[in-house]
Design an enzyme around this catalytic site. Structure first.
Site, PDB file in Angstrom:
ATOM      1  N   THR A  87       0.929  -1.144  -0.138  1.00  0.00           N
ATOM      2  CA  THR A  87       0.216  -0.058   0.085  1.00  0.00           C
ATOM      3  C   THR A  87       0.872   1.037  -0.018  1.00  0.00           C
ATOM      4  O   THR A  87       2.150   1.200   0.449  1.00  0.00           O
ATOM      5  CB  THR A  87      -0.928   0.227   1.149  1.00  0.00           C
ATOM      6  OG1 THR A  87      -1.557  -1.263   1.214  1.00  0.00           O
ATOM      7  CG2 THR A  87      -1.948   1.125   1.391  1.00  0.00           C
ATOM      8  N   GLY A 102     -10.005  -3.061   2.568  1.00  0.00           N
ATOM      9  CA  GLY A 102      -9.158  -3.087   3.598  1.00  0.00           C
ATOM     10  C   GLY A 102      -9.004  -1.851   4.495  1.00  0.00           C
ATOM     11  O   GLY A 102     -10.363  -1.293   4.608  1.00  0.00           O
ATOM     12  N   GLY A 158      -0.223  -2.884   5.614  1.00  0.00           N
ATOM     13  CA  GLY A 158      -0.184  -4.162   6.063  1.00  0.00           C
ATOM     14  C   GLY A 158      -1.543  -4.682   6.034  1.00  0.00           C
ATOM     15  O   GLY A 158      -2.513  -4.450   5.389  1.00  0.00           O
TER      16      GLY A 158
HETATM   17  N1  GLY Z   1      -3.438  -2.298   4.371  1.00  0.00           N
HETATM   18  C1  GLY Z   1      -3.866  -2.374   2.991  1.00  0.00           C
HETATM   19  C2  GLY Z   1      -4.855  -3.566   2.997  1.00  0.00           C
HETATM   20  O1  GLY Z   1      -5.199  -4.285   3.901  1.00  0.00           O
HETATM   21  O2  GLY Z   1      -5.810  -3.661   1.902  1.00  0.00           O
END
Ligand code: GLY
Length: 304
Positions: A164, A194, A216
């Site tokens: 990300t 997410g 993450g």
């Molecule tokens: N942190 C990005 C996701 O979990 O999609």
């Protein structure tokens, strides 16, 4: 003036700083920085070239927040648009809403004049086919569509940390803004969001206290409201490091069989910055107006 980003934001940090040097706002800066990463086909966790969901579709999430007004905009599971960060900004500016997803987000993007394009690169498509073959020995899509919930566990692939991109900027007027963009976990169940499009989970900015953004395992940041927690801990008077440590303690309390890599960047109202990760060796990038090049700094290691 300051721009801080996750390490994969290095390709866009100069563009973000140029905006600030020209007198632009923190919001303009984070959008400019994120857009460069979204167009980078080498980055398989963001925008063009992002790894697809279980059906081989690239679904993008993004959010933007203005620390001056606490206005925010976000899109989730958006297909066929290269710059979800800019669509998120238009949601914030044009609609009485904060978050649009799926077909509605695509409809709004078209209405705002964003071009449609195929975001699945050949490399990403081959990686998807290979992962399905490894997992099941049969690449017939029908097999996966029949009972896909079983295959969604492939998304928790420890070999494929979900990066990300995070950007936080502080402009010449002291305003903070945060921008986040992602293609989400590779091989995710279609429609999965997410933390990146969830304000307070993957991003939060408030001029009075500071800003935070996460990468993450987004499911953890959603459950612990991590970005907002950092800002609330700052509001309670904690130092930046203590605020991040407390947010990591909250994450450590979660019972999560899929717990994996988790990182964040944070900035306080004075412009102090910090990167944290549970992966030793992880870095983030930072740049002030006086610097010719960004510095790549180690993240503090904290466990979840
Ligand atoms: N942190 C990005 C996701 O979990 O999609």
């Amino acid at each position: 003036m300051l721009v801080v980003a996750s390490a994969n934001g290095k390709v866009g940090i100069q563009a973000a700083m140029e905006v600030l040097r020209a007198g632009g706002s923190a919001l303009d800066a984070v959008e400019a920085g994120v857009r460069v990463v979204e167009s980078n086909p080498e980055d398989h966790t963001v925008g063009l070239g992002g790894l697809p969901n279980l059906l081989g579709e690239v679904e993008l999430d993004a959010s933007i927040m203005d620390g001056a007004t606490l206005a925010a905009g976000a899109v989730g599971a958006l297909q066929g648009v290269e710059h979800p960060i800019s669509v998120a900004r238009r949601v914030m500016e044009e609609l009485p809403h904060v978050l649009l997803v799926g077909a509605g987000a695509a409809r709004f993007a078209a209405e705002m004049g964003f071009e449609r394009r195929d975001l699945l690169t050949e490399e990403a498509r081959r990686a998807w086919e290979e992962r399905l073959r490894q997992a099941g020995g049969d690449q017939s899509l029908q097999r996966y569509t029949a009972a896909m919930r079983r295959w969604a566990k492939l998304a928790a692939d420890p070999e494929r940390p979900n990066e990300t991109v995070n950007f936080i900027a502080r402009d010449g007027r002291g305003n903070l803004a945060v921008g986040v963009s992602t293609s989400g976990w590779a091989w995710k169940y279609p429609g999965r969001l997410g933390d990146s499009p969830v304000i307070g989970a993957g991003n939060y900015a408030d001029n009075r206290y500071g800003a935070g953004a996460c990468t993450g395992r987004g499911e953890m940041a959603i459950r612990a409201a991590t970005a907002r927690s950092i800002v609330l801990y700052l509001k309670q008077g904690m130092s930046l490091e203590d605020a991040c440590r407390e947010a990591y303690r909250d994450l450590a309390d979660l019972v999560d069989p899929y717990a994996g890599p988790f990182s964040l960047i944070a900035v306080d109202r004075a412009g102090r910055h910090l990167g944290v990760s549970n992966r030793p060796g992880a870095t983030y990038v930072a740049m002030t107006a006086e610097m010719d090049e960004p510095v790549e700094a180690p993240r503090l290691v904290m466990n979840v």
